[in-house]
Design an enzyme around this catalytic site. Sequence first.
Site, mmCIF file in Angstrom:
data_model
loop_
_atom_site.group_PDB
_atom_site.id
_atom_site.type_symbol
_atom_site.label_atom_id
_atom_site.label_comp_id
_atom_site.label_asym_id
_atom_site.label_seq_id
_atom_site.Cartn_x
_atom_site.Cartn_y
_atom_site.Cartn_z
ATOM 1 N N HIS A 212 40.921 42.606 52.898
ATOM 2 C CA HIS A 212 42.064 41.854 52.508
ATOM 3 C C HIS A 212 42.599 40.945 53.540
ATOM 4 O O HIS A 212 43.220 41.559 54.445
ATOM 5 C CB HIS A 212 43.052 42.568 51.707
ATOM 6 C CG HIS A 212 44.527 41.989 51.357
ATOM 7 N ND1 HIS A 212 44.787 42.122 50.154
ATOM 8 C CD2 HIS A 212 45.036 40.940 52.124
ATOM 9 C CE1 HIS A 212 45.924 40.846 49.990
ATOM 10 N NE2 HIS A 212 45.989 40.454 51.014
ATOM 11 N N HIS A 239 46.250 49.962 45.761
ATOM 12 C CA HIS A 239 46.195 48.585 45.733
ATOM 13 C C HIS A 239 47.579 48.177 46.424
ATOM 14 O O HIS A 239 47.765 46.790 46.252
ATOM 15 C CB HIS A 239 46.162 47.857 44.456
ATOM 16 C CG HIS A 239 44.687 48.375 43.939
ATOM 17 N ND1 HIS A 239 43.425 47.970 44.684
ATOM 18 C CD2 HIS A 239 44.143 48.719 42.893
ATOM 19 C CE1 HIS A 239 42.431 48.325 44.260
ATOM 20 N NE2 HIS A 239 42.831 49.023 42.810
ATOM 21 N N ARG A 296 55.828 32.653 48.164
ATOM 22 C CA ARG A 296 57.179 33.084 48.676
ATOM 23 C C ARG A 296 57.056 33.803 50.034
ATOM 24 O O ARG A 296 55.762 33.685 50.394
ATOM 25 C CB ARG A 296 57.812 34.334 48.006
ATOM 26 C CG ARG A 296 56.635 35.422 47.458
ATOM 27 C CD ARG A 296 57.090 36.695 46.945
ATOM 28 N NE ARG A 296 56.057 37.285 46.330
ATOM 29 C CZ ARG A 296 55.308 38.260 47.195
ATOM 30 N NH1 ARG A 296 55.247 38.549 48.408
ATOM 31 N NH2 ARG A 296 54.123 39.022 46.578
HETATM 32 P P1 ADP Z 1 47.547 42.133 42.452
HETATM 33 O O1 ADP Z 1 48.087 40.813 42.150
HETATM 34 O O2 ADP Z 1 47.833 43.087 40.952
HETATM 35 O O3 ADP Z 1 48.047 42.597 43.637
HETATM 36 P P2 ADP Z 1 45.149 41.274 43.456
HETATM 37 O O4 ADP Z 1 44.214 40.330 42.649
HETATM 38 O O5 ADP Z 1 46.027 40.748 44.753
HETATM 39 O O6 ADP Z 1 45.940 42.028 42.512
HETATM 40 O O7 ADP Z 1 44.298 42.466 44.051
HETATM 41 C C1 ADP Z 1 44.978 43.561 44.786
HETATM 42 C C2 ADP Z 1 43.942 44.053 45.395
HETATM 43 O O8 ADP Z 1 42.999 44.577 44.819
HETATM 44 C C3 ADP Z 1 43.167 43.338 46.570
HETATM 45 O O9 ADP Z 1 44.036 43.620 47.674
HETATM 46 C C4 ADP Z 1 42.057 44.267 46.802
HETATM 47 O O10 ADP Z 1 42.077 45.413 47.616
HETATM 48 C C5 ADP Z 1 41.505 44.636 45.612
HETATM 49 N N1 ADP Z 1 40.571 43.675 44.880
HETATM 50 C C6 ADP Z 1 40.949 42.548 43.758
HETATM 51 N N2 ADP Z 1 40.017 41.666 43.585
HETATM 52 C C7 ADP Z 1 38.835 42.425 44.060
HETATM 53 C C8 ADP Z 1 37.501 42.144 44.111
HETATM 54 N N3 ADP Z 1 36.911 41.115 43.170
HETATM 55 N N4 ADP Z 1 36.610 43.004 44.573
HETATM 56 C C9 ADP Z 1 37.171 44.129 45.411
HETATM 57 N N5 ADP Z 1 38.481 44.516 45.245
HETATM 58 C C10 ADP Z 1 39.076 43.439 44.813
#
Ligand code: ADP
Length: 677
Positions: A212, A239, A296
Amino acid sequence: MSIQQFNKILIANRGEIACRVIRTARKMGIRTVAVYSDADQDSLHVAMADEAVHIGAAPSRESYLVFERVIEAAKKTGAEAIHPGYGFLSENAAFCNACKENDIVFIGPPVGAIEAMGSKSAAKNIMADAHVPLVPGYHGDDQSRDILKKASDDMGYPVLLKAAAGGGGKGMRQVWQESEFDEALEAAKREAMNGFGDDHMLVEKYLTQPRHVEIQVFCDQHGDAVYLFERDCSVQRRHQKVIEEAPAPGMSQELRAAMGEAAIRSAQAINYVGAGTVEFLLDVDGSFYFMEMNTRLQVEHPVTEMISGQDLVEWQLRVAAGEPLPLRQDQLQINGHAFEARIYAEDPENDFLPVTGNLSFLQPPESSDNVRVDTGVRQGDDVSVYYDPMIAKLIVWDENRDKALQRLTKALSEYRISGMTTNIDFLYNLANSAPFRDAQLDTGFIEKHHSVIFHDSQQDVEKDLPLAALYLVLKQAEQSQQRATQSIDHTSPWHAANAWRLNEAHVHNFELRFHEQQYPISVVQKNVGTATRYQISLGDKSFSADGRIEGNTLFANVDGYQLKASVAEHEDNGVRNYSLYTQDSALTFGLVEPDFGDLEADSGVGGLTAPMNGTMVALLVEAGATVKKDDALVIMEAMKMEHTIRAPADGSVSEFYFQAGELVDGGAELLAFTEAE
Ligand code: ADP
């Protein structure tokens, strides 16, 4: 054009971020208004602000989320602008609109930008048009099961189902094979419906080892934009981020520029203004994919501040007032390396479940140019059920990653919190682990390295138990020494705290607890000449040890192996705990069985003090009476057991400090004893 800075702003938030914003506003000569709920009447952010307005009951939906009350408070106090912090109303388009309608500046992006990023699928469509790379997937409007299923089948498993309205990891499900699809879809939809009232789903290719990596962007009202580099937030539990760092390890100049420019394209595609973060997944092969944009200030913004030397809240306030960006892209530079560790009231041993309690003792590491603690609580404050259980953010900086990491572990080992379980030991062990030191980062880091991070193998426990035992007996010896020096009466036995036990074997028996397991320990003290050695027995194992304590540091020699450990004592739920921070691990032991200095086999180092809370049951001699060594002096009760305290030598009791029936605090001196000439 002359720019008018704000005179007064309202901060529509609480805790550390409210305090953080107030600090910068004050530095800029801007007055501040806090808002608070019933639970926060005496909180730090209220104390720090120039004015504060009560906006409702403790639950946030009855206070911090009621935007009419927040607007009313701003109008009442004449605040010209509102800083929403993160969470609460920060990404709420209706609130942003309400500010506008009331001629209050919203310190954040225009409402259109919030709306555009509010839905993950709508955001993806905009990003696709702006040529920002996306994780392969489906983000269309047709939500029929068959369409979603076909998209998954075509892409190949594993896939990730994500709620379009999601956040905080809710409404997300991994699907590893076709047969799991239907069940996962149902579960994700149900969670999304419950969490956001919207079960619109998107499907993404599930990357198995992504990092990330997010880019901090800033845009002004004049069409200019810069990026303030990246943060690596791969270390996550459920997460959610726990340790963030900047810059991202192993980032090439080219990749940094490519991601930075993609982030700016993302921001400009939605006419962004202010601070924003574009989150990307960075795959092992160096490809990166847009995940979402947070409109933000982020929790982890301090690591960017540390490496860029910029105050992002100051940038926000300037940009919101209409000023151009303080610096151009070519004026921004990365200097050194920074980490942020989020200190939570939570139990890592119990699936990171949040805990609540009173911060009965709170002593953060000392702040400096290298160590920064952003917090919203003080000693004595509660961590309540109502809000996020984050206690503080510990931020460190140094000129490179290795040095910064050393700062981080040192500062973690100096953080003292009593009153509740925290994740400090977990963070210490994580930061100290070889894979973290080697920056083998990906979002599965914690699961993958669980056994290394948790250090709960029997081997680790048995390695540290003798140290904890040694610390306990040394501490007791130190305390009786202190009493000796404090005592004015030079004939007092405390003066000869060690001498009158010369050549005797003293046995200390106690039990230490680690997790749910109890470990009986026996320590035999042997005085050889002027030196003291301890034979520590633990089950069928025995160690010969000696050492000394300086401040919080234990210098130990166990069977010829010399080592140093930093020790934190804290009381959680009535149990005395000792956290030991050695070079490679942090372990916390609870003291189960107190040593009351029963003189049957033990003259008891510090035997005339109460080692824990209890009640005085009886005084067995009169004050002034002459007694023989080992005569019973008083009886105390603690942990439902009676304990007899005996005379350490021939002498007299000049005074009793407690009467029968009185409560006695652990550590309190029970009586004044004068040894016979
Ligand atoms: P939220 O808005 O619920 O926090 P995100 O889309 O930001 O969800 O994703 C949160 C986390 O989930 C990411 O930081 C990553 O660790 C994991 N993640 C999201 N999308 C993927 C993907 N396509 N493949 C692998 N991990 C993912």
